[in-house]
Design a protein around this motif. Structure first.
Motif, short mmCIF file in Angstrom:
data_model
loop_
_atom_site.label_atom_id
_atom_site.label_comp_id
_atom_site.label_asym_id
_atom_site.label_seq_id
_atom_site.Cartn_x
_atom_site.Cartn_y
_atom_site.Cartn_z
N LYS A 14 25.45 3.04 13.46
CA LYS A 14 25.11 2.20 14.61
C LYS A 14 24.49 3.02 15.74
CE LYS A 14 27.13 -1.57 12.93
NZ LYS A 14 26.35 -1.78 11.70
N ARG A 15 24.76 4.31 15.75
CA ARG A 15 24.33 5.13 16.89
C ARG A 15 22.94 5.69 16.61
NH1 ARG A 15 27.88 6.55 20.60
NH2 ARG A 15 26.72 8.48 20.90
N LYS A 16 21.95 4.79 16.71
CA LYS A 16 20.57 5.15 16.39
C LYS A 16 19.99 6.09 17.45
CE LYS A 16 20.13 2.32 12.85
NZ LYS A 16 20.30 2.91 11.49
N SER A 17 19.20 7.02 16.99
CA SER A 17 18.56 7.97 17.88
C SER A 17 17.48 7.32 18.73
CB SER A 17 17.93 9.10 17.06
OG SER A 17 17.19 9.95 17.91
N ALA A 18 17.34 7.81 19.96
CA ALA A 18 16.23 7.40 20.82
C ALA A 18 15.05 8.35 20.71
CB ALA A 18 16.70 7.32 22.27
N THR A 19 15.19 9.43 19.95
CA THR A 19 14.11 10.42 19.90
C THR A 19 13.44 10.52 18.54
OG1 THR A 19 15.65 12.21 19.37
CG2 THR A 19 15.15 11.85 21.71
N VAL A 20 14.03 9.88 17.54
CA VAL A 20 13.41 9.91 16.21
C VAL A 20 13.76 8.61 15.50
CG1 VAL A 20 15.37 11.19 15.26
CG2 VAL A 20 13.21 11.16 14.00
N VAL A 21 12.78 8.09 14.79
CA VAL A 21 13.01 6.91 13.95
C VAL A 21 12.84 7.35 12.50
CG1 VAL A 21 12.11 4.65 13.27
CG2 VAL A 21 12.32 5.25 15.71
N VAL A 22 13.85 7.03 11.70
CA VAL A 22 13.82 7.39 10.28
C VAL A 22 13.78 6.09 9.48
CG1 VAL A 22 15.00 8.62 8.43
CG2 VAL A 22 15.15 9.47 10.79
N PHE A 23 12.68 5.91 8.75
CA PHE A 23 12.52 4.70 7.95
C PHE A 23 12.81 5.01 6.48
CE2 PHE A 23 9.22 3.30 11.23
CZ PHE A 23 10.00 2.28 11.75
N ASP A 24 13.50 4.09 5.82
CA ASP A 24 13.56 4.13 4.36
C ASP A 24 12.15 3.91 3.82
OD1 ASP A 24 16.34 4.44 3.70
OD2 ASP A 24 16.67 2.39 4.41
N VAL A 25 11.82 4.62 2.78
CA VAL A 25 10.53 4.39 2.11
C VAL A 25 10.73 3.26 1.11
CG1 VAL A 25 8.84 5.38 0.53
CG2 VAL A 25 9.73 6.74 2.44
N PRO A 26 9.94 2.18 1.24
CA PRO A 26 10.13 1.05 0.33
C PRO A 26 9.75 1.45 -1.11
CG PRO A 26 8.46 0.56 2.03
CD PRO A 26 8.82 1.99 2.18
N ALA A 27 10.60 1.07 -2.04
CA ALA A 27 10.31 1.34 -3.45
C ALA A 27 9.04 0.60 -3.84
CB ALA A 27 11.48 0.87 -4.31
N PRO A 28 8.20 1.13 -4.69
CA PRO A 28 8.34 2.42 -5.38
C PRO A 28 7.56 3.54 -4.70
CG PRO A 28 6.59 1.17 -6.41
CD PRO A 28 7.00 0.41 -5.16
N LEU A 29 7.33 3.42 -3.40
CA LEU A 29 6.50 4.41 -2.71
C LEU A 29 7.20 5.76 -2.61
CD1 LEU A 29 5.01 1.79 -2.10
CD2 LEU A 29 4.62 2.61 0.23
N ASP A 30 6.38 6.78 -2.35
CA ASP A 30 6.88 8.15 -2.15
C ASP A 30 6.56 8.53 -0.70
OD1 ASP A 30 7.23 10.88 -1.92
OD2 ASP A 30 6.18 11.37 -3.78
N GLY A 31 7.58 8.93 0.03
CA GLY A 31 7.39 9.28 1.43
C GLY A 31 6.32 10.33 1.65
N ALA A 32 6.26 11.29 0.74
CA ALA A 32 5.28 12.36 0.89
C ALA A 32 3.86 11.82 0.82
CB ALA A 32 5.49 13.43 -0.18
N VAL A 33 3.67 10.76 0.04
CA VAL A 33 2.33 10.17 -0.07
C VAL A 33 1.97 9.44 1.22
CG1 VAL A 33 0.92 8.51 -1.35
CG2 VAL A 33 2.52 10.01 -2.58
N ILE A 34 2.93 8.76 1.80
CA ILE A 34 2.67 8.08 3.08
C ILE A 34 2.29 9.12 4.14
CG2 ILE A 34 3.66 6.63 4.90
CD1 ILE A 34 5.60 5.51 2.77
N VAL A 35 3.05 10.20 4.19
CA VAL A 35 2.76 11.26 5.16
C VAL A 35 1.34 11.79 4.95
CG1 VAL A 35 3.38 13.63 5.84
CG2 VAL A 35 5.19 11.92 5.45
N ARG A 36 1.00 12.03 3.70
CA ARG A 36 -0.31 12.60 3.39
C ARG A 36 -1.44 11.64 3.76
NH1 ARG A 36 -0.77 13.14 -2.60
NH2 ARG A 36 -1.75 11.09 -2.39
N GLU A 37 -1.25 10.36 3.42
CA GLU A 37 -2.30 9.39 3.70
C GLU A 37 -2.50 9.19 5.20
OE1 GLU A 37 -4.43 7.62 1.49
OE2 GLU A 37 -3.73 9.31 0.27
N LEU A 38 -1.41 9.15 5.95
CA LEU A 38 -1.53 9.01 7.41
C LEU A 38 -2.32 10.17 7.99
CD1 LEU A 38 2.01 7.76 8.48
CD2 LEU A 38 -0.15 6.54 8.81
N TYR A 39 -2.08 11.35 7.45
CA TYR A 39 -2.79 12.53 7.93
C TYR A 39 -4.26 12.47 7.51
CZ TYR A 39 -4.37 17.33 8.31
OH TYR A 39 -5.10 18.45 8.61
#
Lengths: 394, 394
Positions: free
Chosen positions: B305-330
């Motif tokens: 419940k104690r969510k950070s105000a300085t970082v947001v951490v999202f679950d990566v929706p299946a079947p995606l790979d977080g590293a691919v999202i990071v790479r594509e955004l870049y």
């Protein structure tokens, strides 16, 4: 709507007064190009841009160190790198031979004692050259883990003969650990040829960068000791961790990204001028300052022959007080030189001759000394210092 | 004549491509005002200008830490400050209770083991809140030298309840040691009120500075332990040395002068906006990003419940790979967010909501996610994320 104004109208409050001349034996004057490179956008320290920067930094540094070793980077002061150099190879009970010839060698002894090593000290009288024969004799007494020495003692203006010291241990298990914080980039360093096993340095001296970036280079011989060792009493300084990251093009911890960006420009400047030319410039400018000093009654501290090319240490003529000279130069000219914060306090003044300096820098130093010293009761011929420096250089 | 050209004609080679958006949970975007302040002439670190800078820095930081303690400054990464926090109070055989709730808590365990301390660990499942009752029960088992916890786990986006943890040890000899590297300046910190005995942080997160500057604040209770202790296995991290220098308006070793100069401007910006307003902005922007993420199918990692105000951490929706999202955004947008370099690798993406950001920053993050995710096979309603964030903020 949440608004953030990244450049508020408030003026930056300048740190330094106009005309400020940083003439310490470090930190040194940083060229505008280096400062502006360091003021670029911060990049991801694990992204392709910073990987490329680390590759460039390593390639630019290796010839300055005279090594083919990897270069390890730390966010650290020079003293942190000295601790890193010790803690990676010596723990409780390990025997170290600390060859001191000034304040920073004594700091190595303090660090060695902190990590629990047994520190034998050869205490060279300050201002004298290290007695290589005496070191050789001491090395025969014990199988020391390492011999530890400061390359350029900015407290005394004397340079250790690393080629001779390295030859003493090259064919033995003893390592040679060297701090060249105030030498690297201004005084010749041939790490691989001389057999320096651990070399540490920092950004804020002849490398012409702001302070805060430390570096280390470790020989295969030293790696054998480090990899064969057990638990280090440190996580941050563990060279194995830094090396593993370096193999991936990274640093183990968030590095001082801006300082690395500045370093790239400083390295480009050094190699554009040419490393031999840079080293020769340091030697000539230090000698010019000594020639100018001699002409106004300032003699070199100590009897050592191996004078530094990056710092000039003058005896303070009796009955003057070095601290008063330092204060007057600052108050009248905003020229910031160093006295001493050790047993030489009041007895010497120290002026950096490293990094981004040229003949005019030296002439200005001498002109300011010529202005200040007579008012403190030291007679001199006005203009004699500048003239002697010019005569030396021309 | 020796000539040195301090600004050669060579263009500075930029580190980052145009449009580069540093959206990591640190290092963070540094405002131009801070960068330019850091690009001023370097001053003597033992002169009046830098003494004044340290006074200003301490005065500006104390309300952000919620302390009247001195602030000690180091050239160091955050991990170095974590080591400093441990090594000053625990040596071989000393009992520590490490309350972990993510990657950096585990780093504390590694550091504690490096210095030889006995580390008992309460391992909070990542993404869950720390179980205060369980901590209380463990504290009854042994007279721990210190309880050690990370304030804001940037690996999970959860904040430790330091007020409750502090209350558990306030009336016992046990110290509370806290890393708030990624929290300080973006999440409320009341060191003195909560009973945090050693608080360490660093420059490159919500304090809006480049990386390389570490800081520490030590309570009187912790000083009793430190001053009563014996030899530290470290010279560099010895807080006694830093405190003695601070009493003279100095740092024990050459500090990162430029980073301190930048920090002064960052602190002025924080106090001009108002610390309560700064903290509220962080909370609202983090919540706006979460609202926007929820509208495009990105849910918050973990059940805490104690969510950070300085970082947001999202679950990566299946079947995606977080590293691919990071790479594509870049690759498509030059937006640099983080994945994970730990057990969550590929499973989460992490976006900083700290420092010099505003509503537009969040809208742009969401717009870029909306552009990238559908091409990776994640269906969403175009514009829904930005609209939800706007609705939250307006």
């Amino acid at each position: 709507m949440e608004r953030f104004d990244p450049m508020s109208s408030t003026q930056i409050q300048p740190l330094a007064p106009d005309g400020y001349r940083l003439r310490l034996p470090g930190p040194t004057f940083v060229p505008e190009r280096v400062l502006q490179a360091g003021a670029q956008l911060v990049v991801n320290h694990r992204g392709p841009e910073f990987r490329a920067a680390l590759v460039r930094a390593e390639a630019g540094l290796q010839p300055i160190l005279g090594t083919r070793n990897r270069i390890l980077f730390y966010a650290a002061s020079g003293s942190g790198m000295m601790e890193a150099a010790i803690v990676n190879v010596a723990g409780p009970g390990d025997e170290l031979l600390i060859v001191t010839h000034g304040q920073f060698g004594e700091r190595f002894t303090t660090i060695a004692q902190a990590v629990g090593a047994k520190a034998d000290v050869i205490a060279t009288p300050w201002g004298e050259d290290i007695d290589i024969d005496a070191v050789q004799a001491r090395l025969r007494e014990k199988p020391y883990r390492a011999m530890v020495v400061v390359h350029n003692e900015s407290s005394t203006g004397i340079v250790a003969d690393l080629a001779s010291l390295g030859a003493l241990v090259r064919n033995s298990p003893t390592l040679l650990v060297v701090d060249s914080v105030s030498g690297l980039g201004g005084i010749e360093m041939k790490q691989d040829e001389w057999g320096v096993d651990i070399l540490v340095s920092a950004s804020q001296k002849a490398l012409m960068c702001p302070p805060g970036l430390g570096l280390a280079s470790i020989s295969p011989k030293a790696w054998d000791v480090i990899n064969g060792g057990g638990r280090l009493p440190s996580f941050y300084w563990d060279f194995r961790r830094a090396q593993a990251s370096a193999e991936k093009g990274e640093t183990p911890f968030t590095p001082a990204v801006g300082l690395v960006a500045g370093l790239l420009e400083a390295l480009d400047m050094i190699h554009a001028e040419g490393l031999p030319q840079v080293l020769a410039r340091h030697t000539r400018l230090a000698n010019a300052l000594r020639a100018g000093g001699a002409a106004i009654g300032l003699s070199d501290f100590g009897t050592g022959k191996r004078k530094s090319a990056t710092v000039v240490v003058f005896d303070v003529p009796a009955p003057l007080d070095g601290a008063v000279i330092v204060r007057e130069l600052y108050q009248r000219h905003r020229t910031v030189i160093a006295g001493a914060r050790n047993r030489l306090s009041g007895k010497v003044i120290r002026i950096g001759t490293m990094g981004a300096i040229d003949a005019d820098t030296i002439y200005t130093d001498l002109a300011h000394l010529e202005n200040v010293l007579p008012d403190l009761g030291h007679a001199l011929t006005a203009g004699a210092g500048v003239a002697a420096a010019k005569a030396y250089l021309e």
